[in-house]
Structure formats: structure tokens, C-alpha cells
Design a protein around this motif. Structure first.
Motif, short mmCIF file in Angstrom:
data_model
loop_
_atom_site.label_atom_id
_atom_site.label_comp_id
_atom_site.label_asym_id
_atom_site.label_seq_id
_atom_site.Cartn_x
_atom_site.Cartn_y
_atom_site.Cartn_z
N GLY A 231 0.79 -1.22 0.00
CA GLY A 231 0.00 0.00 0.00
C GLY A 231 0.82 1.27 0.00
N ASP A 268 -5.95 -0.56 -9.92
CA ASP A 268 -6.87 -1.03 -8.88
C ASP A 268 -6.47 -0.54 -7.50
N GLY A 269 -6.07 0.72 -7.40
CA GLY A 269 -5.79 1.35 -6.12
C GLY A 269 -4.39 1.19 -5.58
N ASP A 315 -8.69 1.57 -13.60
CA ASP A 315 -9.63 0.89 -12.72
C ASP A 315 -9.47 -0.61 -12.84
N GLN A 399 -5.21 6.10 -5.19
CA GLN A 399 -4.56 5.09 -4.36
C GLN A 399 -5.37 4.81 -3.09
N ALA A 400 -5.43 3.53 -2.71
CA ALA A 400 -6.22 3.15 -1.54
C ALA A 400 -5.70 3.80 -0.27
N ASN A 401 -4.37 4.02 -0.17
CA ASN A 401 -3.77 4.63 1.02
C ASN A 401 -3.31 6.06 0.78
#
Length: 449
Positions: A231, A268-269, A315, A399-401
Motif C-alpha cells: 500500500g 486497482d488502487g 480501474d 490510491q487506496a492509502n
């Protein structure tokens, strides 16, 4: 002059017959050890020196025996009754002597750096507990990682480094990652060229502490420098070309890095450093400069680094969502002497949206860590981290984080021996996206081999 005497003359041409052989063996051993990690250098060098001394003693004894054998063959008179038989016997013995000397000559010239495949590694296990952990967050006992660090010996100026890491996912599945795979050529101390996948040469932590948990003081890396598959929000790996070298200046040493490689994408993040090939032709270009002081300031290091690239965000269906021009400038200061470990890094990011809005965004992230060793065993430490990330920046938004956060870390490290460390660490993280503080307690046992 007989063939055997010719071969022997080649061996004993120097005033001291075994000096050149011993020198070649010792140099070979020294070059082999130089390519390995600092901890393995001493043991490997001692092992190779012992091998060299045994071989030198064996060669000396065998050559003395051959000299006596050859003298006996030449001095022995042939019986008058069987001159042809004696001559044939002497010729046969001379042939055997020549073959043996030839074998010894080949053995003495063999490159002793070819000792197989030097293999080192790291492993860690631990246990963790969290208060009010988010849904899906696991605690309890867990396997950390098993990391193999290979430095194949090719001899000469060629260097290689391969790092293969095995980890366990949250679903309990084991997965392998080729973290580094680089082949280099050493032109001089001032220039080494590497080609392959390497740790992006920016900052201090990303260059000093790799995937082995035992070598870093703390359990966790600073969150802003997490690896991509954990992450991380910065491109800590690059696949491309890297030139590096050092120069002695006054009492210190100047180190530089120049590199170019495949640009990073966000899939995907999560960041993807494109190790299998560039997906869109966007390249990353960067530099790094560092100076380590000597003399009265021994232990102090300062550095500056930067990179630029265009990053596309995709995505789950691999459809391009945004494009951002990333520009990052970083600096660090480190002091590691007299039992103290003080590390600080600051990164500033100036990003430009290459899509419809075309806006500019500024963000920053930093950390500072301080530790103090007591004897060779104990080191308490504290670290503070903070990131202020513009949530309108598509680079972080994808980004997810990619959220602003702050974290305080308090820990204690105990060195059971030079290759094993037991660490206990408490951290409190305030994540902008979570809305409440997360408290964690971790215990880790990490070894190197």
C-alpha cells in the motif's frame, strides 16, 4: 629440454616459486568477499583464505615430490642387459610426471572466486494486537516474510544481485515477489552501471533498509515509504538503468545516482512499477546526491534527490481514469555514530493533472526517528510521521492509502546476537479516511542468515 622440465620451469620461473600463486589466490578470495554483504564478508574471506593456504601447502609438497621423482628418473642408469626396456620405463615415468605437473598447474590457476552461489536471507515472525481495528484487519500470530538475497559470483567487474521474497497474504496464501533483479558492471569506484529492477535510489531509508526486517531498527517502515504491494504511496522500485558512484572529497565521500526506467502506473488502487515492461511509454527519470562526512562530523550524512514521471491511473477493468505528472523532491539528514541513530526525511510533491481540470497540487510527507543504543543489546527508539496529501490530486485520489495521516511509534529493540533481533513496538495512527486513532502493539523476532 624435456616437456616435464619445460612445465616445471614455468612454475619455478620466479625467484619465489609459490609467491605468484599465493598472491593470485588471495586476490581472488578478496574479490569474492567484496561483492557480499558486510556481515558475510569476514566469514567468507576467512574461509577462502583457509582454502587458499591448504592448497598452497599441498602444491608445495607435491612439487617437491615431483622434483625428487624427476631427479631420480634422470639419474637412474639403464641396465646393460635391457637398454630398450629401461628407456621405455623412463619415458613412461616422464610422461606421468608431465601429466601430473600439468594438472597441478591447471589447479593453481583455477579461479577460486567460483565458490558457487552465495545465498543470504532474512526471516521474521511476530504477533500483533489492535484496539478498535477496522473490519477485516487481522491480529494474532503471523509469519512475516522469508527473503533470499543472492549475489552470484561471476568474477571480474560483473556484479549481480537478486532478491526473492516470500510472504503470506491476509487470506493465508503464500506469494513470491522478485523484489530486485539487477546485473551491473563496475568501471571504477566512480561509476557502476546497473540494469534491471532495483530499489529507486531516493532518500535514505529506501536505500539503507531493504526487505529484511532484521536490518532496520523498527518493526514497521515509515508508512509513506511502504512497498507498493503493502500500500505504499511512492514509487520505491524501478525497472531500468541506474548509474551510481562515489568520490572522495576532503574527509568525506560524495555519492551520486542517476537513473531512468519504466514509469509507474496505478492499477486497482495500488502502485505498479511495471517490471514486465512499460505499458504506455512514460518514463521515470531521477537523481540522488549524498554526502557522508568524516573527521569530527563522522556519522553525519546529508542528501538531496528528485524524480519526475507521468503516472496513469486505471480501474479494475484496466480503463485509464486519469493521468498525472508527478514531480517529487526529497531531502534527508542522518546521524549514526556514538550509539545514536537519528534519521529524518522530507518529501515535497508538485503534481499536475493532465486530464480535463489541468490543476496543480502540492503535498508533502516527512518522518523523524531517534534511537539510542545501550551496549550492544538494547535500543529504545521513537518515530513521528506525518503526510499532508492533497485529496484533489488524482495521483493520491486513485490510491487506496493516498490519504493524509500522522503516526507516533515507540519501540524497543533487543539484539539477541548480531543476527537476531527481538522488537516490541507500539504505534498510534490517525488516518484522515478512518476518522479515529488506531492503536497497535506488535512483537517481532527477526533473523538474518
Amino acid at each position: 629440454m624435456t616437456p616435464a622440465r619445460t612445465v616445471l620451469r614455468r612454475i619455478f620461473a620466479a625467484p619465489h616459486p609459490m609467491a605468484s600463486t599465493a598472491l593470485a589466490l588471495l586476490v581472488g578470495a578478496g574479490q569474492s568477499a567484496w561483492a557480499q554483504s558486510a556481515t558475510a564478508d569476514t566469514a567468507q574471506l576467512q574461509h577462502q583464505l583457509a582454502q587458499s593456504m591448504h592448497l598452497i601447502e599441498a602444491l608445495t609438497a607435491r612439487v617437491d615430490q615431483l622434483e625428487r621423482q624427476l631427479a631420480t628418473v634422470k639419474a637412474a642408469p639403464a641396465p646393460a642387459s635391457a637398454p630398450s626396456a629401461a628407456a621405455d620405463a623412463n619415458a613412461t615415468r616422464l610422461d606421468e610426471v608431465e601429466k601430473t605437473v600439468g594438472q597441478l598447474t591447471a589447479a593453481s590457476s583455477r579461479d577460486l572466486r567460483d565458490v558457487g552461489l552465495p545465498l543470504h536471507g532474512f526471516a521474521d515472525v511476530g504477533v500483533s494486537a489492535a484496539r478498535d481495528a477496522p473490519a477485516g484487519r487481522r491480529g494474532g500470530f503471523a509469519i512475516g516474510s522469508l527473503d533470499f538475497y543472492l549475489t552470484p559470483e561471476l568474477g571480474g567487474n560483473v556484479k549481480t544481485l537478486v532478491e526473492l521474497n516470500f510472504g503470506v497474504t491476509e487470506r493465508g496464501e503464500t506469494e513470491a515477489d522478485l523484489e530486485r533483479a539487477q546485473i551491473g558492471y563496475v568501471f571504477s569506484d566512480q561509476l557502476t552501471l546497473w540494469l534491471g529492477r532495483f530499489h529507486t535510489p531516493f532518500g535514505y531509508w529506501n536505500m539503507a533498509f531493504h526487505h529484511g526486517a532484521q536490518i532496520q531498527t523498527s518493526i514497521l517502515r515509515p508508512r509513506l515509504l511502504d512497498f507498493e504491494d503493502d500500500g505504499g504511496i511512492l514509487p520505491v522500485h524501478t525497472t531500468g538503468l541506474w548509474g551510481t558512484g562515489s568520490l572522495r572529497l576532503r574527509d568525506g565521500k560524495l555519492v551520486y545516482h542517476l537513473y531512468a526506467g519504466n514509469g509507474t502506473r496505478i492499477a486497482d488502487g495500488a502502485l505498479d512499477p511495471n517490471p514486465a515492461g512499460d505499458d504506455n511509454g512514460n518514463k521515470v527519470v531521477g537523481f540522488g546526491l549524498g554526502y557522508r562526512f568524516g573527521g569530527t562530523l563522522d556519522g553525519l550524512s546529508l542528501g538531496l534527490n528528485g524524480l519526475t514521471q507521468t503516472v496513469g491511473a486505471y480501474d479494475a477493468a484496466d480503463t485509464l481514469q486519469s493521468r498525472t505528472r508527478l514531480r517529487m523532491l526529497g531531502s534527508y539528514a542522518v546521524y549514526d555514530n556514538d550509539g545514536w541513530e537519528a534519521i529524518g526525511e522530507l518529501y515535497r510533491l508538485h503534481d499536475a493533472d493532465l486530464g480535463g481540470s489541468g490543476g496543480a497540487h502540492r503535498s508533502w510527507a516527512a518522518y523523524a526517528q531517534l534511537g539510542r543504543a545501550f551496549g550492544d543489546r538494547w535500543m529504545p527508539y521513537f518515530r513521528f510521521e506525518k503526510a499532508a496529501l492533497d485529496q484533489g490530486d488524482n495521483y493520491f485520489l486513485a490510491q487506496a492509502n493516498g490519504r493524509s495521516y500522522s503516526r507516533q511509534v515507540l519501540g524497543l529493540r533487543y539484539n539477541a546476537d548480531p543476527r537476531a533481533a527481538l522488537k516490541v513496538e507500539f504505534n498510534r495512527t490517525n488516518d484522515q479516511g478512518v476518522g479515529r486513532a488506531l492503536d497497535e502493539l506488535r512483537l517481532q523476532y527477526a533473523v538474518s542468515f
